[in-house]
Enzyme design. Structure first.
Site, PDB file in Angstrom:
ATOM      1  N   CYS A  70       0.862  -1.172   0.000  1.00  0.00           N
ATOM      2  CA  CYS A  70       0.000   0.000   0.000  1.00  0.00           C
ATOM      3  C   CYS A  70       0.907   1.233   0.000  1.00  0.00           C
ATOM      4  CB  CYS A  70      -0.874  -0.038   1.246  1.00  0.00           C
ATOM      5  SG  CYS A  70      -2.463   0.698   0.988  1.00  0.00           S
ATOM      6  N   CYS A  75       4.934   0.243  -7.645  1.00  0.00           N
ATOM      7  CA  CYS A  75       5.585  -0.986  -7.185  1.00  0.00           C
ATOM      8  C   CYS A  75       6.801  -1.281  -8.057  1.00  0.00           C
ATOM      9  CB  CYS A  75       4.600  -2.151  -7.259  1.00  0.00           C
ATOM     10  SG  CYS A  75       5.297  -3.715  -6.693  1.00  0.00           S
ATOM     11  N   CYS A 113      -3.878  -0.353  -3.337  1.00  0.00           N
ATOM     12  CA  CYS A 113      -4.221   0.990  -3.783  1.00  0.00           C
ATOM     13  C   CYS A 113      -3.517   1.249  -5.105  1.00  0.00           C
ATOM     14  CB  CYS A 113      -3.830   2.036  -2.742  1.00  0.00           C
ATOM     15  SG  CYS A 113      -2.069   2.196  -2.461  1.00  0.00           S
TER      16      CYS A 113
END
Length: 139
Positions: free
Chosen positions: A8, A87, A80
């Protein structure tokens, strides 16, 4: 041992709750962790609503993504859009899923209204982890 990583933005609410549910539901045969693109500290409302489900996350800490854990995970779940978009790249062997969840830390209103949003997100995470467990066990 299979490994799962919940990501997240700040590792303060959603990913912490997902880690707590996954440890309980997936059990000791899975290595489970959570982290964030940033660290925002553990949200006390997340601790409170998880305690209502008899899951203690009060000793968890907000952590940054660990690239070696990320790259050795079997499954990475982003909770999210920010985490999904930011990422780090993973090897093709790492399966990715995205669970677009409302950020309860952004909830506004009375204390009760804010807690209600945390509970709603918590319950959605619990159902998604239960569904994930079902999929894993039906393979």
């Amino acid at each position: 041992m299979p490994q799962i990583y919940f990501l997240c933005t700040g590792n303060s609410c959603r990913s912490q709750m997902a880690e707590g549910f996954a440890k309980k539901i997936l059990g000791p045969n899975w290595r489970v962790a959570s982290a964030g693109i940033e660290t925002h500290g553990l949200n006390p409302n997340a601790v409170k609503v998880m305690a209502e489900k008899n899951i203690d996350i009060s000793h968890n800490q907000s952590k940054l993504i660990n690239s070696s854990y990320l790259n050795s995970s079997d499954l990475v779940i982003t909770l999210c859009g920010d985490a999904r978009d930011r990422c780090p790249v993973t090897p093709p062997s790492v399966k990715k899923e995205h669970w677009p969840l409302q950020d309860p830390a952004q909830a506004q209103g009375s204390d009760q209204e804010i807690l209600d949003v945390f509970r709603q997100v918590r319950d959605e995470i619990e159902q998604r982890v239960l569904d994930l467990n079902q999929r894993i066990n039906n393979k």
